[in-house]
Design a protein around this motif. Structure first.
Motif, PDB file in Angstrom:
ATOM      1  N   ARG A  11      18.349   3.036  -4.941  1.00  0.00           N
ATOM      2  CA  ARG A  11      17.924   3.454  -6.281  1.00  0.00           C
ATOM      3  C   ARG A  11      18.759   4.602  -6.837  1.00  0.00           C
ATOM      4  NH1 ARG A  11      12.823   3.765  -9.651  1.00  0.00           N
ATOM      5  NH2 ARG A  11      13.009   5.739 -10.726  1.00  0.00           N
ATOM      6  N   HIS A  71       8.920   3.587  -7.483  1.00  0.00           N
ATOM      7  CA  HIS A  71       9.527   2.404  -8.103  1.00  0.00           C
ATOM      8  C   HIS A  71       9.452   2.431  -9.634  1.00  0.00           C
ATOM      9  CE1 HIS A  71      10.370   0.111  -4.444  1.00  0.00           C
ATOM     10  NE2 HIS A  71       9.275   0.648  -3.961  1.00  0.00           N
ATOM     11  N   GLY A  72       9.032   3.552 -10.204  1.00  0.00           N
ATOM     12  CA  GLY A  72       8.893   3.631 -11.664  1.00  0.00           C
ATOM     13  C   GLY A  72      10.182   3.163 -12.360  1.00  0.00           C
TER      14      GLY A  72
HETATM   15  C1  HEM Z   1       9.886  -3.508 -21.749  1.00  0.00           C
HETATM   16  C2  HEM Z   1      10.810  -3.206 -20.865  1.00  0.00           C
HETATM   17  C3  HEM Z   1      10.529  -2.946 -19.415  1.00  0.00           C
HETATM   18  C4  HEM Z   1       9.350  -2.982 -18.727  1.00  0.00           C
HETATM   19  C5  HEM Z   1       7.950  -3.313 -19.247  1.00  0.00           C
HETATM   20  C6  HEM Z   1       9.661  -2.634 -17.357  1.00  0.00           C
HETATM   21  C7  HEM Z   1       8.712  -2.518 -16.357  1.00  0.00           C
HETATM   22  C8  HEM Z   1       8.984  -2.111 -15.074  1.00  0.00           C
HETATM   23  C9  HEM Z   1       7.984  -1.927 -14.048  1.00  0.00           C
HETATM   24  C10 HEM Z   1       6.488  -2.175 -14.217  1.00  0.00           C
HETATM   25  C11 HEM Z   1       8.619  -1.519 -12.924  1.00  0.00           C
HETATM   26  C12 HEM Z   1       7.960  -1.141 -11.595  1.00  0.00           C
HETATM   27  C13 HEM Z   1       7.684  -2.341 -10.738  1.00  0.00           C
HETATM   28  C14 HEM Z   1       6.871  -1.984  -9.509  1.00  0.00           C
HETATM   29  O1  HEM Z   1       6.462  -0.834  -9.324  1.00  0.00           O
HETATM   30  O2  HEM Z   1       6.614  -2.879  -8.708  1.00  0.00           O
HETATM   31  C15 HEM Z   1      10.023  -1.465 -13.223  1.00  0.00           C
HETATM   32  C16 HEM Z   1      10.997  -1.119 -12.323  1.00  0.00           C
HETATM   33  C17 HEM Z   1      12.343  -1.205 -12.623  1.00  0.00           C
HETATM   34  N1  HEM Z   1      12.914  -1.413 -13.849  1.00  0.00           N
HETATM   35 FE1  HEM Z   1      11.970  -1.809 -15.563  1.00  0.00          FE
HETATM   36  N2  HEM Z   1      11.004  -2.428 -17.235  1.00  0.00           N
HETATM   37  C18 HEM Z   1      11.581  -2.617 -18.466  1.00  0.00           C
HETATM   38  C19 HEM Z   1      12.906  -2.500 -18.775  1.00  0.00           C
HETATM   39  C20 HEM Z   1      13.903  -2.254 -17.886  1.00  0.00           C
HETATM   40  C21 HEM Z   1      15.303  -2.191 -18.189  1.00  0.00           C
HETATM   41  C22 HEM Z   1      15.907  -2.352 -19.593  1.00  0.00           C
HETATM   42  C23 HEM Z   1      15.957  -1.958 -17.019  1.00  0.00           C
HETATM   43  C24 HEM Z   1      17.418  -1.795 -16.717  1.00  0.00           C
HETATM   44  C25 HEM Z   1      18.336  -1.451 -17.442  1.00  0.00           C
HETATM   45  C26 HEM Z   1      14.960  -1.843 -15.986  1.00  0.00           C
HETATM   46  C27 HEM Z   1      15.234  -1.589 -14.661  1.00  0.00           C
HETATM   47  C28 HEM Z   1      14.273  -1.407 -13.698  1.00  0.00           C
HETATM   48  C29 HEM Z   1      14.606  -1.166 -12.292  1.00  0.00           C
HETATM   49  C30 HEM Z   1      15.999  -1.079 -11.705  1.00  0.00           C
HETATM   50  C31 HEM Z   1      13.398  -1.060 -11.628  1.00  0.00           C
HETATM   51  C32 HEM Z   1      13.187  -0.892 -10.137  1.00  0.00           C
HETATM   52  C33 HEM Z   1      12.939   0.511  -9.750  1.00  0.00           C
HETATM   53  C34 HEM Z   1      12.681   0.630  -8.259  1.00  0.00           C
HETATM   54  O3  HEM Z   1      12.271  -0.319  -7.591  1.00  0.00           O
HETATM   55  O4  HEM Z   1      12.887   1.753  -7.774  1.00  0.00           O
HETATM   56  N3  HEM Z   1      13.728  -2.037 -16.546  1.00  0.00           N
HETATM   57  N4  HEM Z   1      10.228  -1.814 -14.542  1.00  0.00           N
END
Ligand code: HEM
Length: 426
Positions: free
Chosen positions: A125, A374-375
């Motif tokens: 990460r 994981h936020g």
């Molecule tokens: C409406 C847009 C988005 C929503 C609703 C969203 C929602 C989420 C949620 C709920 C998680 C946490 C999952 C968990 O805890 O199991 C997450 C993690 C993540 N999101 Fe987003 N996301 C969005 C947009 C994006 C975008 C645009 C990117 C990348 C450029 C992104 C990259 C990531 C990554 C890399 C993680 C993993 C973090 C980790 O595991 O440490 N997301 N997202």
């Protein structure tokens, strides 16, 4: 394609599919939420049935949390890890065989950061998080504005469009493909692959859907291998080139990371934009308020995220025994569904939660981006894109309206539309 994928399907999806089917027949609300038309079309009434008095809800279909504080706690508590793809409840022999089958790199399988617990998780990460800081993302503002304007110009030559294909998908795919250093021609491939892979986030998908997802993950793997090799030889100005050249991630880890970024980078934002349009059109008083006072848009976007999140749920695995008020003890190995949509509609946290209100003061406290280790890394980028896309869309086309029923995707984790016919002019 590798025939052994069928064993993974049987363990991960086939068995739960049968269980869900049987339990749906017996009216189990969690089974109805997790699979089937009712859950896709109107998850919120099922969530209300499931909410209970807080704690972790136990049904025959599994364990699930809908209470804001409990969901938040689970996501932030080290006694919970990310879910192992194969549930410990699957019969031992099948589980052992299935665990030996290695799938092509994909967002929900280690070494994707989604699927790793600390300390391995941090190593994957950290380099990505430092590339997506709010300051780094703010530098993309001009480009996002340019992309949005160009798309709106192209739409302005037509009376009606498919808002999903022509706008909601385009803004985020153009931006993330540039961040990842992909050429223009790749965007269409990723849109198709993204839609084929998205069902992997659900449990209990059909064999045919799984096969399609596997074919897409194989194609993505081959494509990424060439791309990463190219960026090693000739790095570009993009964020991913920087990651390839400065991090100590292996090629497989880079592939998994690219998979997460491409998947999360447009599927989610596309659905947020898509979900927002019918919602705003069906609440003209709210839209009028935003037109009169555009400085209200940032809070309105938080309310859109709260009200109809594009990721409805995630899951965690219990690592150490835990007990919550109002729920039985959770034992190591058990999986718990964390309903982000449920947390966002918890009346204790958000009074009158089913009212869409762009002036809701605490809207930003939604759990749509998750929380804890994981936020979401892409939250700033999402806010930037949507803050350009939505106000510009409604300003440019003041008479925009739906031109028929939008088609909802048949998915339970990702919530959004596949098609949305709209008329742009009266
Ligand atoms: C409406 C847009 C988005 C929503 C609703 C969203 C929602 C989420 C949620 C709920 C998680 C946490 C999952 C968990 O805890 O199991 C997450 C993690 C993540 N999101 Fe987003 N996301 C969005 C947009 C994006 C975008 C645009 C990117 C990348 C450029 C992104 C990259 C990531 C990554 C890399 C993680 C993993 C973090 C980790 O595991 O440490 N997301 N997202």
């Amino acid at each position: 394609m590798d025939a052994r994928y069928s064993i993974r399907w049987a363990a991960e999806h086939g068995l739960p599919r049968l269980v869900f089917l049987a339990l749906r027949g017996r009216n189990d609300p969690l089974a109805r939420l997790m699979s089937g038309d009712e859950g896709y079309d109107d998850p919120y009434s099922l969530i209300d049935q499931l909410r209970g008095d807080g704690g972790v809800r136990v049904t025959r279909a599994g364990y699930a949390a809908f209470d804001y504080e409990v969901c938040r706690e689970i996501l932030r508590d080290r006694r919970f890890g990310v879910r192992h793809p194969i549930d410990p409840a699957v019969p031992t022999l099948l589980r052992r065989y299935a665990e030996r089958v290695v799938l092509p790199p994909n967002p929900i399988e280690a070494p994707s950061m989604f699927a790793l617990d600390p300390p391995d998780h941090g190593r994957l990460r950290k380099p990505v998080a430092s590339a997506f800081t709010p300051r780094a993302v703010a530098r993309l503002g001009d480009r996002v504005r340019e992309v949005t304007t160009k798309l709106l110009d192209a739409m302005a030559t037509r009376e009606s469009v498919d808002l999903m294909a022509d706008f909601a998908a385009q803004v985020p795919i153009v931006v993330i493909a540039e961040i990842m250093g992909f050429p223009v021609a790749d965007r269409q491939h990723f849109l198709k692959w993204g839609s084929d892979v998205a069902p992997l986030l659900d449990v209990g998908i059909s064999w045919r859907t799984h096969r399609r997802a596997m074919a897409a993950t194989e194609a993505i793997r081959d494509h990424l291998a060439v791309h990463i090799e190219k960026l090693r030889r000739e790095p570009g100005e993009d964020i991913f080139s920087l990651l390839v050249s400065t991090s100590d991630l292996t090629t497989t880890e880079l592939m998994a990371t690219a998979n997460v970024l491409m998947g999360a980078g447009f599927e989610t934002t596309m659905n947020l934009i898509g979900n927002a349009v019918p919602l705003l059109l069906s609440h003209p008083d709210q839209l009028d308020l935003l037109r009169a006072e555009p400085e209200r848009w940032p809070l309105a976007i938080e309310e859109l995220l709260r009200f109809d999140p594009s990721i409805q749920m995630t899951a965690r695995r219990v690592l150490e025994p835990v007990e919550f008020d109002g729920g039985g003890p959770l034992e190591p190995g058990q999986s718990v569904i964390v309903s982000l949509a449920g947390a966002n509609r918890d009346p204790v946290k958000f009074p009158d939660p089913h009212r869409f209100d762009v002036t809701r003061v605490n809207a930003r406290e939604h759990l749509s981006f998750g929380t804890g280790v994981h936020g979401c890394i892409g939250a700033s980028l999402t806010r930037l894109e949507v803050l350009h896309a939505l106000p510009a869309l409604f300003e440019r086309f003041p008479d925009i309206r739906l031109d028929g029923e939008p088609t909802r995707r048949r998915l339970s984790t990702l919530r959004g539309y596949s098609h949305m016919p709209v008329r742009l002019k009266s």
